[in-house]
Scaffold this active site. Sequence first.
Site, PDB file in Angstrom:
ATOM      1  CG  MET A   1      -2.059  -1.206   1.275  1.00 41.84           C
ATOM      2  SD  MET A   1      -3.271  -0.744   2.185  1.00 41.84           S
ATOM      3  CE  MET A   1      -2.763  -0.777   3.836  1.00 41.84           C
TER       4      MET A   1
ATOM      5  CG  HIS B   1       8.312   0.421   5.992  1.00 46.86           C
ATOM      6  ND1 HIS B   1       8.685  -1.178   6.458  1.00 46.86           N
ATOM      7  CD2 HIS B   1       7.097   0.431   6.226  1.00 46.86           C
ATOM      8  CE1 HIS B   1       7.473  -1.616   6.437  1.00 46.86           C
ATOM      9  NE2 HIS B   1       6.350  -0.807   6.604  1.00 46.86           N
ATOM     10  CD  GLU B   2      14.627   1.197   6.341  1.00 46.23           C
ATOM     11  OE1 GLU B   2      13.578   1.367   6.863  1.00 46.23           O
ATOM     12  OE2 GLU B   2      15.376   1.920   6.670  1.00 46.23           O
ATOM     13  N   GLY B   3      10.822  -2.708   5.652  1.00 49.23           N
ATOM     14  CA  GLY B   3       9.980  -3.893   5.528  1.00 49.23           C
ATOM     15  C   GLY B   3       9.577  -4.396   4.205  1.00 49.23           C
ATOM     16  CG  HIS B   4       6.721  -1.811   2.198  1.00 43.43           C
ATOM     17  ND1 HIS B   4       6.650  -0.830   2.910  1.00 43.43           N
ATOM     18  CD2 HIS B   4       5.498  -2.246   2.356  1.00 43.43           C
ATOM     19  CE1 HIS B   4       5.397  -0.476   3.577  1.00 43.43           C
ATOM     20  NE2 HIS B   4       4.710  -1.550   3.121  1.00 43.43           N
TER      21      HIS B   4
ATOM     22  CE  LYS C   1       3.621  -4.726  11.763  1.00 45.52           C
ATOM     23  NZ  LYS C   1       2.596  -3.985  10.901  1.00 45.52           N
TER      24      LYS C   1
END
Length: 280
Positions: free
Chosen positions: A30, A34-37, A149
């Site tokens: 969405m 950030h670093e997760g994506h 997550k």
Amino acid sequence: MELIRSVAEMAALGRKWRAENLRVGLVPTMGYLHEGHLALAQRAVGENDLTVLSIFVNPIQFGPSEDLAVYPRDLDGDLAKAGAVGVNYAFVPEAEDMYPQGFGTSMDVAGVTETLCGASRKGHFQGVCVVLTKLFNLVQPANAYFGQKDGQQLAVVRKLVKDLNIPVHIAGVPIVREADGLAKSSRNVYLDAECREQALVLNQSLQLAKRLFDEGERDASLIKAAVQAHIETAPLAQIEYVEMVDAVTMQPVRRPEGQVMLAVAVRFKGTRLIDNVLLG
Ligand code: AMP
């Protein structure tokens, strides 16, 4: 990196890549990356001939009282970040193009959607399943990447593609955290300094659960009670759920066997945060 705005153009490219036998990786997001994506994107880039990252704040997965209108957006920043890790195409459709006048399909993946976020966000996973099915049909990826997550979402999409024989492999990627342990999330920008500080109880409580589990504790209610008590040390924390579920079926367990997920959802001044840890 190329920007694709139209659904028809995305569909044409998907068909072309399929005809050329290219292995395509899809990273649905969405946005407000950030670093997760980016961990998902990096893995996709490493495992596929080309990678599509979609950015779409999917209106049909938000409830009427949720944060659709204020969901954070930064398209220019997102494109720069995705391009920097080697993503080849950003697919950024308009809601009217994804859901034109007369759109009428809904989907219900029973069982896995009934607990946790599925219980508290009615209709959320229906909307998630519709948009993901559309993305799978348009992009025709060999692999699609999802973060642990959103552990329930990962279980739901695995069930969706299994039930419907959708020919895509679903890869789960571990949770990326801030240095102090808070799980990275686009929604963390909503947290003021006080909430940001107190939100650390989420990961701390999950680490506590892991320690108890590793020491041999197998009474789910006892582990959940310890997690809840730790979260409640934060005065601003409003617990939505603390639950231990089977990692595949998302059904609550009393005594963990095989792999289970300890999952929490907590509000801080209206900002809803989720986090989880896999045990076993
Ligand atoms: P979202 O943009 O929040 O819908 O997330 C898009 C994808 O990124 C989902 O598969 C998420 O599970 C994943 N994701 C979000 N935050 C993280 C994180 N901190 N670590 C790993 N994956 C994440």
